[in-house]
Each structure stands twice: as structure tokens, then as C-alpha cells.
Design a protein around this motif. Sequence first.
Motif: not given
Length: 252
Positions: A210-214, A232-235
Motif C-alpha cells: 500500500y502507498a503508506k508502506d512505500i 537503492d531500495v527494492i520493495i
Amino acid sequence: MGSVLITGASSGIGQACAEVFAKNGYNLILNARRIDKLEKISEELKKENVNIFYKKTDMSNKDEIFNFVESIPKEFYPIDILINNAGLSRGLESLDQGNIDDWNEMIDTNVKGVLYITKLIIPIMKKQGFGHIINLGSIAGHESYPGGNVYCATKAAIKSLTKSLRMDLIRTNIRVSSIDPGMVETEFSEVRFRDKQMAKKVYENIKPLYAKDIADVIFYVATRPQHVNIQDVIIMPTQQASVLINDRDYNK
Ligand code: NAP
């Protein structure tokens, strides 16, 4: 406390960033095309006691981007963070079936819009002696998928740009990071398919991000000590292993 500039703050990840940063005392500089949505979000975030500047801006239009940056009131300086979030995908056709207007919209917004605003904000950050540029890349910049052609190419461009920018800015104390999510449930798929029902299906029987996670990850990245740059973060959602492999569709 300084300010955070968020492009494309009228929905999804941009809106969630506005909420998280406002809760933590940052002043907000926001843009998007849907001014009514920005108005509502700003009204709602007044309760956090921060200053908010917003302006209707089309991030695919060079003149509007220049206008936007020029109109930022000086009391919003210093600009601590630029979040290059505005972006979109259109369609999922193979290249020969693709719509050229859609390609131009994606390239103009996702790549050229990022170039223009970043070019304008860097001198401000150089003068300040600090700053943090955070680009919204995507897993689509790391792995391509059928029909992703132009969208994937725009996000691969952001991946390259992020790396190069770090080198350009090595002596400036300006940090550059990229946040590259997998599947996030926002208006993204609605915009891609121009169809609410089709968009809904993308997130059915799976728990997406969800947007909040990002936004939480972006806030973490932005608030490390000055000598720390999370590059860099890959999530990804736990149920998604790669662009094409997720718990719902695997072995179907
Ligand atoms: P979203 O809910 O559709 O939000 C996109 C935001 O970008 C909106 O606020 C939209 O505002 C703005 N925008 C689009 N075109 C614009 C333009 N020409 N000028 C100004 N603003 C513009 O989608 P999202 O998922 O939050 O997307 C945010 C970023 O994350 C994008 O760069 C996207 O590529 C990236 N991303 C998303 C996912 C995902 O699965 N959702 C995964 C990886 C990366 P207006 O329409 O009001 O202008």
C-alpha cells in the motif's frame, strides 16, 4: 524544519508521502494536475501545523515545471528533499500495437519531467550545501515484462539517471536515492487500463503493498544521518517474488 517537495501528490504514494512527512513536521511543497485533490489533501493536513504550498502543475510540460519551481515561496526554503514521484503507465499492448500518444505521455512525465525539475532543484540544494533527491523507480526498471515496453524503459532510464546523478553530485553533499517498488495498490492500474474493473483484478487474491508502506520507507531513507545514503531500495509484497511471479498466478 525544512521542506519536502513531492511531485504527483494528489494520490497514491505521493499523497502518502505528504501525510507521513507532514506528521513529522516537514513543510510541504506539492504539485499534481488535479488541483481539487491537492486542495483537499492540504486542508486535511493543516491539522499537522505545517506550511503547505501547492500548485497545479503538469509534470509532462517543461514550462509548467519551470513556473512551479519559480513560484515556490522563499519561506519554504531550504528544500531538504525532492521526491520525484509523479509518474504513470499507459496500456499493456505489445509495442507494434502501442499508442504513440501514450508513449509520449509516459516519457514526458516519467523521464523528462524528472530531468527538468531535478535540474532546477539541484542549484538550490547546492547553495544550501545539502539536499536529498529521491526518485520513484520501479521493479519494472530492473525486469521487463510483456507489454511493459515503454513504461519499463522509462523506469530503466530512472535507474541509470539515479546512478549517474550520484556521480555528478559527489562533491555537493546532496544524496540521491531510488525507491523501486513491486505491486502497490494505488490509482496506478486504473490509470494504466483506464478501467476500474480491470484495475481491481490486478490486486485480487493477493496482498499488495500500500502507498503508506512505500512512504514509510521513503521517510526512513530521508531521515538517516547526513553521512548515510541508502542508494537503492527494492520493495516487494511478500507474495510477489518478481515482476511475473506471485503467489496467485504461480503454476496456474
Ligand atoms: P497514482 O496513485 O496513479 O499516483 C500518481 C501521481 O502522479 C498522481 O498524484 C498524479 O497526479 C501524478 N501524475 C501523473 N502524471 C502527472 C503529470 N503529468 N503531472 C503531474 N502529476 C502527475 O500511482 P502511484 O502508484 O502512487 O505512482 C507513483 C509513482 O510510483 C509513479 O512514478 C509510479 O511509476 C511509481 N510506481 C508505482 C508502482 C505501483 O505498483 N503502484 C510500482 C512501482 C513504481 P494527477 O493525476 O493529479 O496529475
